[in-house]
Design a protein around this motif. Structure first.
Motif, PDB file in Angstrom:
ATOM      1  N   UNK A   1       1.304  -1.680  -0.462  1.00 44.93           N
ATOM      2  CA  UNK A   1       0.236  -0.395   0.205  1.00 44.93           C
ATOM      3  C   UNK A   1       0.580   1.594   0.000  1.00 44.93           C
ATOM      4  N   UNK A   2       0.068   1.709  -0.436  1.00 42.27           N
ATOM      5  CA  UNK A   2       0.733   3.110  -0.393  1.00 42.27           C
ATOM      6  C   UNK A   2       1.887   4.236   0.825  1.00 42.27           C
ATOM      7  N   UNK A   3       2.598   4.717   1.059  1.00 40.82           N
ATOM      8  CA  UNK A   3       3.216   5.044   2.820  1.00 40.82           C
ATOM      9  C   UNK A   3       2.873   6.671   2.875  1.00 40.82           C
ATOM     10  N   UNK A   4       2.347   6.325   3.408  1.00 46.27           N
ATOM     11  CA  UNK A   4       1.637   7.829   3.876  1.00 46.27           C
ATOM     12  C   UNK A   4       1.817   8.142   5.251  1.00 46.27           C
ATOM     13  N   UNK A   5       2.683   9.650   5.654  1.00 47.25           N
ATOM     14  CA  UNK A   5       2.867  10.331   6.881  1.00 47.25           C
ATOM     15  C   UNK A   5       2.212  12.060   6.758  1.00 47.25           C
ATOM     16  N   UNK A   6       2.264  11.944   8.252  1.00 45.07           N
ATOM     17  CA  UNK A   6       1.365  13.188   8.163  1.00 45.07           C
ATOM     18  C   UNK A   6       2.115  13.594  10.091  1.00 45.07           C
ATOM     19  N   UNK A   7       2.851  14.640   9.922  1.00 39.77           N
ATOM     20  CA  UNK A   7       4.169  15.012  11.752  1.00 39.77           C
ATOM     21  C   UNK A   7       3.848  16.701  11.206  1.00 39.77           C
ATOM     22  N   UNK A   8       4.141  17.074  12.209  1.00 32.61           N
ATOM     23  CA  UNK A   8       4.447  17.907  12.417  1.00 32.61           C
ATOM     24  C   UNK A   8       5.981  18.267  13.315  1.00 32.61           C
ATOM     25  N   UNK A   9       6.572  19.599  12.453  1.00 28.39           N
ATOM     26  CA  UNK A   9       8.302  19.613  12.691  1.00 28.39           C
ATOM     27  C   UNK A   9       8.543  21.251  13.632  1.00 28.39           C
ATOM     28  N   UNK A  10       9.077  21.744  14.307  1.00 25.74           N
ATOM     29  CA  UNK A  10       9.357  23.030  14.994  1.00 25.74           C
ATOM     30  C   UNK A  10      11.392  23.288  14.346  1.00 25.74           C
ATOM     31  N   UNK A  11      11.533  23.574  14.464  1.00 29.94           N
ATOM     32  CA  UNK A  11      13.109  24.234  14.013  1.00 29.94           C
ATOM     33  C   UNK A  11      13.038  25.990  14.194  1.00 29.94           C
ATOM     34  N   UNK A  12      14.163  26.340  14.939  1.00 26.52           N
ATOM     35  CA  UNK A  12      14.665  27.655  15.579  1.00 26.52           C
ATOM     36  C   UNK A  12      15.352  28.318  14.021  1.00 26.52           C
ATOM     37  N   UNK A  13      15.792  27.327  13.454  1.00 28.77           N
ATOM     38  CA  UNK A  13      16.917  27.457  12.527  1.00 28.77           C
ATOM     39  C   UNK A  13      17.125  28.231  11.317  1.00 28.77           C
ATOM     40  N   UNK A  14      16.425  26.659  10.586  1.00 31.35           N
ATOM     41  CA  UNK A  14      16.053  25.846   9.421  1.00 31.35           C
ATOM     42  C   UNK A  14      14.571  25.030   9.328  1.00 31.35           C
TER      43      UNK A  14
END
Length: 222
Positions: A169-182
């Motif tokens: 099946x398709x590989x699906x990913x849903x996530x949240x990220x934070x960076x203070x630089x890039x």
């Protein structure tokens, strides 16, 4: 202008080998040495010294020659696909005119929430497992950097999907990220890891057929 550029290959004409094409492009341009029917050789040296390959070959137009005593070079553009590059050896490269090889379509959609601007970048990469991960990473990062047009902190919600023959099946990913630089670079960490795991998995061969990523980015920490 390339509107009058010839889309055929002949000895002495320029041609390009494309690893990425579309809204993002990565191409090496060289010279045709000899053409025999639907076969051709060129460069006079290796490209990546990979031996048997399957890359897109295209006719090219030279805009300008930058003169230099130490390292002169040409500025050019690929005008049209003409066939496939099939051999990459020390003495030169060789290919066949006609059918072009399969490439993997990639779509990167970025919504800059601070500016209320959305941009979609579409490109194709060669189906070569040795360079596939690096190529899709470079293309995706270029798309994110151009879309938000800044370098710095932010929060990104990233959803990506990998489709391929040999996957249940398709590989699906849903996530949240934070960076203070890039934030653009950090938001691709799992994406890069996922592509690498699929391409280099030791359990079953997988031919990636489509790669899609959507990112919503803003400066505020969520």
């Amino acid at each position: 202008s390339t509107e009058h550029a010839d889309a055929t290959l002949e000895p002495g004409s320029a041609f390009g080998v494309q690893l990425i094409r579309g809204d993002v492009s990565l191409t090496s341009i060289g010279t045709v040495t000899y053409v025999d029917g639907d076969r051709f050789v060129g460069f006079g040296h290796s490209f990546l010294d990979r031996g048997p390959v399957d890359y897109v070959a295209g006719s090219a137009y030279i805009h300008y020659v930058v003169q230099s005593l130490s390292s002169p070079f040409k500025l050019g553009s690929v005008t049209a696909p003409v066939g496939s590059l099939l051999q990459d050896r020390a003495a030169g490269v060789a290919g066949r005119l006609g059918e072009t090889p399969r490439m993997i379509p990639v779509s990167i959609s970025v919504y800059d929430m601070d500016r209320d601007v959305q941009r979609t970048t579409n490109f194709e990469i060669v189906a070569d497992e040795t360079y596939l991960v690096d190529l899709v990473t470079s293309g995706a990062l270029a798309a994110l950097d151009r879309s938000i047009d800044r370098l710095g902190r932010g929060t990104a919600r990233v959803v990506f999907q990998l489709d391929g023959a040999g996957m249940p099946r398709p590989l699906v990913r849903d996530n949240l990220y934070y960076s203070d630089r890039d934030i653009a670079a950090l938001s691709l960490l799992e994406f890069v890891e996922a592509v690498s795991l699929v391409v280099n998995n030791r359990f079953s061969p997988v031919d990636l057929e489509r790669i899609q990523l959507t990112a919503h980015i803003e400066q505020q920490r969520w």
